[in-house]
Design a protein around this motif. Structure first.
Motif, PDB file in Angstrom:
ATOM      1  N   ALA A  53      38.601  24.355  -4.931  1.00 52.10           N
ATOM      2  CA  ALA A  53      39.298  23.607  -3.883  1.00 52.10           C
ATOM      3  C   ALA A  53      40.810  23.647  -4.055  1.00 52.10           C
ATOM      4  N   ARG A  54      41.275  23.540  -5.279  1.00 53.43           N
ATOM      5  CA  ARG A  54      42.722  23.453  -5.510  1.00 53.43           C
ATOM      6  C   ARG A  54      43.431  24.795  -5.333  1.00 53.43           C
ATOM      7  N   SER A  55      42.666  25.861  -5.153  1.00 52.00           N
ATOM      8  CA  SER A  55      43.286  27.162  -4.893  1.00 52.00           C
ATOM      9  C   SER A  55      42.820  27.751  -3.561  1.00 52.00           C
ATOM     10  N   ASP A  56      42.311  26.888  -2.694  1.00 51.56           N
ATOM     11  CA  ASP A  56      41.737  27.339  -1.417  1.00 51.56           C
ATOM     12  C   ASP A  56      42.785  27.214  -0.314  1.00 51.56           C
ATOM     13  N   PRO A  57      43.354  28.331   0.165  1.00 49.13           N
ATOM     14  CA  PRO A  57      44.405  28.242   1.184  1.00 49.13           C
ATOM     15  C   PRO A  57      43.899  27.730   2.529  1.00 49.13           C
ATOM     16  N   ILE A  58      42.634  27.962   2.842  1.00 46.53           N
ATOM     17  CA  ILE A  58      42.093  27.494   4.122  1.00 46.53           C
ATOM     18  C   ILE A  58      41.951  25.972   4.085  1.00 46.53           C
ATOM     19  N   LEU A  59      41.477  25.437   2.969  1.00 46.10           N
ATOM     20  CA  LEU A  59      41.391  23.988   2.833  1.00 46.10           C
ATOM     21  C   LEU A  59      42.773  23.361   2.997  1.00 46.10           C
ATOM     22  N   GLU A  60      43.762  23.944   2.365  1.00 49.85           N
ATOM     23  CA  GLU A  60      45.121  23.415   2.456  1.00 49.85           C
ATOM     24  C   GLU A  60      45.637  23.474   3.889  1.00 49.85           C
ATOM     25  N   SER A  61      45.347  24.548   4.583  1.00 49.11           N
ATOM     26  CA  SER A  61      45.889  24.714   5.938  1.00 49.11           C
ATOM     27  C   SER A  61      45.262  23.752   6.932  1.00 49.11           C
ATOM     28  N   TYR A  62      44.043  23.267   6.652  1.00 47.09           N
ATOM     29  CA  TYR A  62      43.373  22.338   7.563  1.00 47.09           C
ATOM     30  C   TYR A  62      43.452  20.886   7.076  1.00 47.09           C
ATOM     31  N   SER A  63      44.257  20.627   6.059  1.00 43.53           N
ATOM     32  CA  SER A  63      44.453  19.258   5.587  1.00 43.53           C
ATOM     33  C   SER A  63      45.522  18.576   6.425  1.00 43.53           C
ATOM     34  N   TYR A  64      45.379  17.276   6.617  1.00 45.31           N
ATOM     35  CA  TYR A  64      46.370  16.518   7.373  1.00 45.31           C
ATOM     36  C   TYR A  64      46.410  15.088   6.834  1.00 45.31           C
ATOM     37  N   GLY A  65      47.431  14.360   7.205  1.00 43.31           N
ATOM     38  CA  GLY A  65      47.622  13.007   6.697  1.00 43.31           C
ATOM     39  C   GLY A  65      47.293  11.938   7.717  1.00 43.31           C
ATOM     40  N   LYS A  66      46.891  10.771   7.213  1.00 41.04           N
ATOM     41  CA  LYS A  66      46.676   9.577   8.029  1.00 41.04           C
ATOM     42  C   LYS A  66      47.537   8.454   7.442  1.00 41.04           C
ATOM     43  N   LYS A  67      48.433   7.917   8.242  1.00 45.87           N
ATOM     44  CA  LYS A  67      49.341   6.885   7.739  1.00 45.87           C
ATOM     45  C   LYS A  67      48.642   5.539   7.676  1.00 45.87           C
ATOM     46  N   ASP A  68      48.958   4.785   6.598  1.00 37.83           N
ATOM     47  CA  ASP A  68      48.483   3.416   6.499  1.00 37.83           C
ATOM     48  C   ASP A  68      49.469   2.491   7.209  1.00 37.83           C
ATOM     49  N   ALA A  69      49.256   1.193   7.103  1.00 36.42           N
ATOM     50  CA  ALA A  69      50.105   0.237   7.819  1.00 36.42           C
ATOM     51  C   ALA A  69      51.551   0.277   7.355  1.00 36.42           C
ATOM     52  N   SER A  70      51.781   0.702   6.099  1.00 38.36           N
ATOM     53  CA  SER A  70      53.145   0.749   5.572  1.00 38.36           C
ATOM     54  C   SER A  70      53.848   2.062   5.870  1.00 38.36           C
ATOM     55  N   GLY A  71      53.117   3.023   6.434  1.00 35.96           N
ATOM     56  CA  GLY A  71      53.710   4.321   6.754  1.00 35.96           C
ATOM     57  C   GLY A  71      53.450   5.389   5.717  1.00 35.96           C
ATOM     58  N   ARG A  72      52.842   5.038   4.578  1.00 41.96           N
ATOM     59  CA  ARG A  72      52.492   6.044   3.590  1.00 41.96           C
ATOM     60  C   ARG A  72      51.258   6.802   4.049  1.00 41.96           C
ATOM     61  N   SER A  73      51.161   8.057   3.652  1.00 40.19           N
ATOM     62  CA  SER A  73      50.116   8.925   4.178  1.00 40.19           C
ATOM     63  C   SER A  73      49.118   9.309   3.100  1.00 40.19           C
ATOM     64  N   SER A  74      47.839   9.334   3.486  1.00 40.33           N
ATOM     65  CA  SER A  74      46.775   9.888   2.650  1.00 40.33           C
ATOM     66  C   SER A  74      46.249  11.140   3.321  1.00 40.33           C
ATOM     67  N   LYS A  75      46.146  12.216   2.553  1.00 35.70           N
ATOM     68  CA  LYS A  75      45.696  13.489   3.106  1.00 35.70           C
ATOM     69  C   LYS A  75      44.182  13.633   3.001  1.00 35.70           C
ATOM     70  N   LEU A  76      43.632  14.372   3.949  1.00 36.27           N
ATOM     71  CA  LEU A  76      42.225  14.724   3.899  1.00 36.27           C
ATOM     72  C   LEU A  76      42.013  16.046   4.614  1.00 36.27           C
ATOM     73  N   CYS A  77      40.899  16.667   4.312  1.00 37.31           N
ATOM     74  CA  CYS A  77      40.437  17.842   5.048  1.00 37.31           C
ATOM     75  C   CYS A  77      38.997  17.573   5.419  1.00 37.31           C
ATOM     76  N   LEU A  78      38.672  17.656   6.713  1.00 39.34           N
ATOM     77  CA  LEU A  78      37.342  17.270   7.205  1.00 39.34           C
ATOM     78  C   LEU A  78      36.715  18.432   7.957  1.00 39.34           C
ATOM     79  N   TRP A  79      35.431  18.666   7.691  1.00 41.87           N
ATOM     80  CA  TRP A  79      34.682  19.700   8.404  1.00 41.87           C
ATOM     81  C   TRP A  79      33.310  19.140   8.790  1.00 41.87           C
ATOM     82  N   ASN A  80      32.792  19.615   9.912  1.00 40.86           N
ATOM     83  CA  ASN A  80      31.573  19.038  10.479  1.00 40.86           C
ATOM     84  C   ASN A  80      30.282  19.696  10.005  1.00 40.86           C
ATOM     85  N   HIS A  81      30.333  20.964   9.671  1.00 39.64           N
ATOM     86  CA  HIS A  81      29.092  21.700   9.407  1.00 39.64           C
ATOM     87  C   HIS A  81      29.008  22.094   7.940  1.00 39.64           C
ATOM     88  N   ALA A  82      27.871  21.817   7.313  1.00 38.14           N
ATOM     89  CA  ALA A  82      27.674  22.101   5.893  1.00 38.14           C
ATOM     90  C   ALA A  82      27.568  23.599   5.684  1.00 38.14           C
TER      91      ALA A  82
END
Length: 311
Positions: A53-82
């Protein structure tokens, strides 16, 4: 927090045995809404996933952040199909996981609803507000909360790096109204305050985990995680499941029922080093931020509302 350790009766010492959950473990999940199984995956298996995972360029390219109430962001990468062609699908389709999910959801027709890698980076990773997963999924046409999430620890999860916090037994409250909190769907603050101040369910429990530990979570359990203030990243893989009986009644950005192809106990190590494949990107169903309507549908509700009874 009730917890168990996976037995290892398999003749190959590198593999954990696929053992059914005990009646006591099932009862713990039904009562508490959470169940931690220690050492469900070996360190070799977790290392195979994290290295990939830590060397996967596709995972990195599809990661994005979600801001909390304070404006800080947590990143995630989500996919629908196993995926059948990468190590990520080897975990979400693992018989160790799926057999337990069938038992906890009382269904032999479970399916993969989606998976996500939560990337809470050192020093900068934001918090996830108090919420229930069904607070999101209710918006997607799922009529019943007979769904659950399976959290697999890839890094140590501690209080300092923002491990999960839960209110044990809170799934019995049913679905709580959710509002837009930052860019996240958060349970109404007043209601959460009421639950905590009443003491009827006890207080907050910190779910510290080590790599290879697995936590099963009811879709209505109230949970949160703090920002990562430590020097160490906290990555987790979360695999989410629904049942054929609870097939969504309308289209959304997550899938309807399709048969789940279980992975045998050795597939993870056979797929070591195999990340997302460029030629299969369209098949994975990566979620892009603009497609995520679960939280956006709450945009007319004020995250600062205090609708509970607490002063």
């Amino acid at each position: 927090m009730a917890e168990s350790t996976a037995s290892n009766s398999n003749t190959n010492p590198q593999l954990k045995s696929i053992r059914p959950l005990t009646p006591d473990e099932v009862a713990t999940f039904q009562n508490d809404g959470v169940l931690i199984i220690r050492d469900m995956f070996t360190q070799d298996e977790i290392s195979a996933l994290t290295t990939t995972a830590r060397s996967d360029p596709i995972l990195e390219s599809y990661s994005y952040g979600k801001k909390d109430a304070s404006g800080r962001s947590s990143k995630l990468c989500l996919w629908n199909h196993a995926p059948l062609d990468s190590i990520y699908g080897s975990f979400s389709r693992s018989s160790r996981i799926t057999s337990a999910v069938e038992l906890l959801l009382s269904s032999t027709s479970i399916y993969h609803y989606h998976s996500k890698l939560m990337l809470k980076e050192a020093k900068i990773g934001g918090k996830w507000e108090w919420h229930q997963d069904y607070g999101y999924w209710y918006q997607n046409g799922c009529l019943f909360p007979t769904m659950l999430s399976v959290m697999i620890a890839l890094d140590p999860a501690t209080k300092l790096n923002g491990c999960l916090q839960v209110i044990k037994g809170s799934q019995k409250l049913g679905r709580i109204e959710h509002v837009l909190t930052g860019e996240q769907a958060g349970a109404e603050k007043g209601r959460v305050d009421d639950v905590l101040k009443s003491g009827v369910l006890g207080g907050i429990e910190y779910c510290e985990m080590k790599p290879g530990d697995v936590m099963f979570m009811h879709s209505n359990i109230l949970h949160t995680s703090s920002a990562n203030e430590s020097e160490f990243a906290r990555w987790t893989l979360i695999c989410c499941y629904n049942t054929k009986e609870n097939n969504p009644v309308r289209e959304s950005h997550h899938p309807r029922y399709s048969e789940l192809k279980k992975a045998d106990d050795g597939e993870i190590m056979r797929m070591k080093g195999v990340g997302f494949r460029e030629e299969s990107v369209e098949k994975y169903g990566f979620l892009k931020p603009e497609m995520d309507k679960s939280a956006d549908s709450l945009s007319g509700k004020n995250g600062n509302q205090n609708v509970g009874l607490a002063p």
